[in-house]
Write an enzyme that holds these catalytic residues in place. Sequence first.
Site, mmCIF file in Angstrom:
data_model
loop_
_atom_site.group_PDB
_atom_site.id
_atom_site.type_symbol
_atom_site.label_atom_id
_atom_site.label_comp_id
_atom_site.label_asym_id
_atom_site.label_seq_id
_atom_site.Cartn_x
_atom_site.Cartn_y
_atom_site.Cartn_z
ATOM 1 N N GLU A 84 59.802 85.845 51.268
ATOM 2 C CA GLU A 84 59.222 85.421 52.544
ATOM 3 C C GLU A 84 58.561 86.620 53.200
ATOM 4 O O GLU A 84 59.168 87.691 53.323
ATOM 5 C CB GLU A 84 60.257 84.826 53.500
ATOM 6 N N ASP A 136 56.722 97.229 54.954
ATOM 7 C CA ASP A 136 55.419 96.607 54.726
ATOM 8 C C ASP A 136 55.458 95.734 53.470
ATOM 9 O O ASP A 136 55.739 96.215 52.371
ATOM 10 C CB ASP A 136 54.379 97.713 54.583
ATOM 11 N N ASP A 159 49.740 85.643 61.762
ATOM 12 C CA ASP A 159 48.833 85.849 62.896
ATOM 13 C C ASP A 159 47.452 85.295 62.557
ATOM 14 O O ASP A 159 46.850 85.699 61.559
ATOM 15 C CB ASP A 159 48.739 87.348 63.186
ATOM 16 N N LYS A 163 39.825 85.399 67.211
ATOM 17 C CA LYS A 163 38.427 85.790 67.399
ATOM 18 C C LYS A 163 37.743 86.009 66.054
ATOM 19 O O LYS A 163 38.300 86.619 65.149
ATOM 20 C CB LYS A 163 38.348 87.072 68.236
ATOM 21 N N ASP A 195 49.443 76.827 62.546
ATOM 22 C CA ASP A 195 49.110 75.836 63.572
ATOM 23 C C ASP A 195 47.690 76.077 64.113
ATOM 24 O O ASP A 195 47.341 75.581 65.180
ATOM 25 C CB ASP A 195 50.138 75.863 64.712
ATOM 26 N N GLU A 233 57.195 75.420 67.420
ATOM 27 C CA GLU A 233 56.350 74.419 66.776
ATOM 28 C C GLU A 233 56.481 73.080 67.486
ATOM 29 O O GLU A 233 55.492 72.379 67.720
ATOM 30 C CB GLU A 233 56.766 74.294 65.312
#
Length: 252
Positions: A84, A136, A159, A163, A195, A233
Amino acid sequence: MTEPTISPATAQPETAAVPASEGAPPAGVAYPKTIKSFVRRAGRTTTGQAKAFEDLGPRFVLPYAPTPIDANAVFGRAAPLVLEIGFGMGEATAHIASVRPGDNFLCCEVHEPGVGALLKRIGEQGLANIRILQHDAVEVIDHMLPPGSLDGIHIFFPDPWHKKKHNKRRLIQAPLVAKLAARLKPGGYLHCATDWQPYAEQMLAVLSAEPLLANTAEGFAPQPAYRPLTKFENRGLRLGHGVWDVVFVRQH
């Protein structure tokens, strides 16, 4: 890569793995060493999370090492291994581990309060099939996970970088997907969820273009039963926001 799974930079689900440098190329095969798969979020570790670090960290948080991981030794058993990337506060991670006790979950997250929160859930729920790498994810993939070592990969609510000028920072890009596909066993799966519809469409396009992967659905997939609806959510759904799941499998 707020709460559970992985969060968008806005008030959406979780914190996730995403390239951090201004104007940086997407995470992938070729990138400057300074590029990371995450953005560090501000946040305060609570007393309970700090205690979970102290009590459970030595058992469940693995040290990063640039050598292939011995999953059987790390988990103390042989079982399917699921990676994950970015679990936020760990709500969904803990749920999935509890409903799939026969699988091992290797979870990458750099956000310290999130790691502490998942450790707290591990203690409260008595979970033994989770290990955490506070590092990382791109370096973990590159140096700790050999080709064909994974049975599944989860990337929930990374994320979205809303923009357009920031879209290049999104985690799901062709070079990284090629790396992930190579590390799946034949029949292993890659499950992404978001989403943000424009990002969902990008995910579908990028995964569809990877020759090692095949879609499990005609377009977007139904939400798999193991992925829970988090409170964030559910709040988004009440506000009329959609959620899109994309599930592909390694062909050969």
